[in-house]
Design a protein around this motif. Structure first.
Motif, PDB file in Angstrom:
ATOM      1  N   PRO A  70       0.826  -1.217   0.000  1.00  0.00           N
ATOM      2  CA  PRO A  70       0.000   0.000   0.000  1.00  0.00           C
ATOM      3  C   PRO A  70       0.861   1.268   0.000  1.00  0.00           C
ATOM      4  O   PRO A  70       1.769   1.422   0.810  1.00  0.00           O
ATOM      5  N   GLY A  71       0.563   2.149  -0.947  1.00  0.00           N
ATOM      6  CA  GLY A  71       1.215   3.452  -0.993  1.00  0.00           C
ATOM      7  C   GLY A  71       2.660   3.451  -1.451  1.00  0.00           C
ATOM      8  O   GLY A  71       3.334   4.466  -1.334  1.00  0.00           O
ATOM      9  N   GLU A  72       3.145   2.330  -1.956  1.00  0.00           N
ATOM     10  CA  GLU A  72       4.533   2.268  -2.391  1.00  0.00           C
ATOM     11  C   GLU A  72       4.596   1.722  -3.813  1.00  0.00           C
ATOM     12  O   GLU A  72       4.268   0.565  -4.046  1.00  0.00           O
ATOM     13  N   PRO A  73       5.033   2.559  -4.756  1.00  0.00           N
ATOM     14  CA  PRO A  73       5.157   2.051  -6.121  1.00  0.00           C
ATOM     15  C   PRO A  73       6.308   1.051  -6.218  1.00  0.00           C
ATOM     16  O   PRO A  73       7.318   1.198  -5.536  1.00  0.00           O
ATOM     17  N   ASN A  74       6.131   0.032  -7.017  1.00  0.00           N
ATOM     18  CA  ASN A  74       7.152  -1.004  -7.232  1.00  0.00           C
ATOM     19  C   ASN A  74       7.564  -1.727  -5.947  1.00  0.00           C
ATOM     20  O   ASN A  74       8.696  -2.175  -5.817  1.00  0.00           O
ATOM     21  N   ALA A  75       6.653  -1.805  -5.016  1.00  0.00           N
ATOM     22  CA  ALA A  75       6.898  -2.556  -3.780  1.00  0.00           C
ATOM     23  C   ALA A  75       5.775  -3.576  -3.624  1.00  0.00           C
ATOM     24  O   ALA A  75       4.645  -3.361  -4.060  1.00  0.00           O
ATOM     25  N   PHE A  76       6.127  -4.688  -2.996  1.00  0.00           N
ATOM     26  CA  PHE A  76       5.170  -5.783  -2.855  1.00  0.00           C
ATOM     27  C   PHE A  76       5.139  -6.271  -1.416  1.00  0.00           C
ATOM     28  O   PHE A  76       6.143  -6.203  -0.705  1.00  0.00           O
ATOM     29  N   LEU A  77       3.984  -6.786  -1.035  1.00  0.00           N
ATOM     30  CA  LEU A  77       3.785  -7.326   0.293  1.00  0.00           C
ATOM     31  C   LEU A  77       3.418  -8.790   0.164  1.00  0.00           C
ATOM     32  O   LEU A  77       2.502  -9.152  -0.586  1.00  0.00           O
ATOM     33  N   LEU A  78       4.159  -9.641   0.856  1.00  0.00           N
ATOM     34  CA  LEU A  78       3.811 -11.059   0.932  1.00  0.00           C
ATOM     35  C   LEU A  78       3.174 -11.284   2.291  1.00  0.00           C
ATOM     36  O   LEU A  78       3.746 -10.892   3.323  1.00  0.00           O
TER      37      LEU A  78
END
Length: 147
Positions: A70-78
């Protein structure tokens, strides 16, 4: 119980970091946010598809759910799936129960009863055991002169 979940998360961070490096996928950070979440930051746009391929491999697919951070471009959450959390908890409880049974049986007690204790309503998982045992069938007596 939480330690086992955190350990799975830490191991996944290590595996994922190793895989990203071996595939030359650039990133700024791979870290455990908490016991059930991992964030991977700043994957270059041209490598996002490769990253997704790694995240959807069999070793992660049934255990981790991938979503944009959320709220971070080019970032992912597993996120560790609830079914994986349950499996970790069950494995941990079974392993603990087997260890307790081995230790109790080594004492030579007759027909001990070892079971999970009922948890309080506020707890999701029972983390306690009840051990019921009759008197020991053999007593250890120190040996030596005059004994």
């Amino acid at each position: 119980m939480q330690e086992a979940i955190a350990q799975e998360t830490d191991q996944t961070v290590d595996r994922l970091t190793t895989e990203l490096r071996s595939k030359n996928i650039r990133y700024d950070e791979v870290r455990r946010v908490d016991g059930t979440h991992i964030v991977v930051r700043n994957i270059p746009s041209d490598q996002v598809a490769q990253f997704r391929d790694i995240a959807h491999q069999q070793q992660y697919e049934g255990i981790w759910e991938l979503s944009p951070a959320p709220g971070e471009p080019n970032a992912f959450l597993l996120t560790l799936r609830p079914s994986a959390i349950s499996a970790i908890q069950e494995t941990t409880m079974n392993s603990s129960l087997e260890t307790i049974e081995r230790r109790i049986n080594a004492l030579g007690l007759t027909e001990p009863t070892i079971q999970c204790a009922p948890g309080s309503p506020s707890r999701e998982v029972d983390e306690n055991f009840v051990v019921l045992a009759a008197a020991a069938t053999e007593w250890w007596v120190p040996s030596g002169p005059g004994r």
